[in-house]
Enzyme design. Structure first.
Site, mmCIF file in Angstrom:
data_model
loop_
_atom_site.group_PDB
_atom_site.id
_atom_site.type_symbol
_atom_site.label_atom_id
_atom_site.label_comp_id
_atom_site.label_asym_id
_atom_site.label_seq_id
_atom_site.Cartn_x
_atom_site.Cartn_y
_atom_site.Cartn_z
ATOM 1 N N LYS A 13 0.846 -1.198 0.000
ATOM 2 C CA LYS A 13 0.000 0.000 0.000
ATOM 3 C C LYS A 13 0.880 1.245 0.000
ATOM 4 C CE LYS A 13 -3.930 -2.163 0.366
ATOM 5 N NZ LYS A 13 -4.803 -2.240 -0.789
ATOM 6 N N CYS A 14 0.297 2.350 -0.423
ATOM 7 C CA CYS A 14 0.969 3.643 -0.460
ATOM 8 C C CYS A 14 1.572 3.946 0.924
ATOM 9 C CB CYS A 14 -0.038 4.714 -0.855
ATOM 10 S SG CYS A 14 0.662 6.354 -1.001
ATOM 11 N N PRO A 15 2.789 4.401 0.975
ATOM 12 C CA PRO A 15 3.678 4.856 -0.086
ATOM 13 C C PRO A 15 4.715 3.820 -0.520
ATOM 14 C CG PRO A 15 4.567 5.608 1.981
ATOM 15 C CD PRO A 15 3.294 4.811 2.302
#
Length: 81
Positions: A13-15
């Site tokens: 998942k981000c980042p």
């Protein structure tokens, strides 16, 4: 499409996909292509913004929906020095 190095960012998942991409691009010569496969739907906008800010170029972008979790595939050309 031909590429020089590949990064598997599926499940991240981000980042994290962007951070791993930045690290992988350090090992790629200027003008070469890094293929990144991610599953985070936000990665589309994230990689577009990342490339705009850093000068790298997304030369191809596609989706693979024929797998249990949709994949987003980016071919990123490292900017010239």
């Amino acid at each position: 499409m031909e590429f020089h190095q590949e990064l598997d960012a599926r499940g991240l998942k981000c980042p994290l996909p962007i951070l791993r991409c930045k690290k992988a691009l350090a090992d790629v010569a200027a003008g070469e292509i890094l293929k990144v496969t991610a599953t985070d739907p936000g990665s589309v906008k994230d990689f577009q913004a990342f490339c705009k800010q850093t000068g790298h170029e997304i030369v191809a972008m596609s989706e693979n929906a024929d797998v249990p979790v949709k994949e987003f595939i980016f071919h990123i050309r490292k900017r010239q020095a």
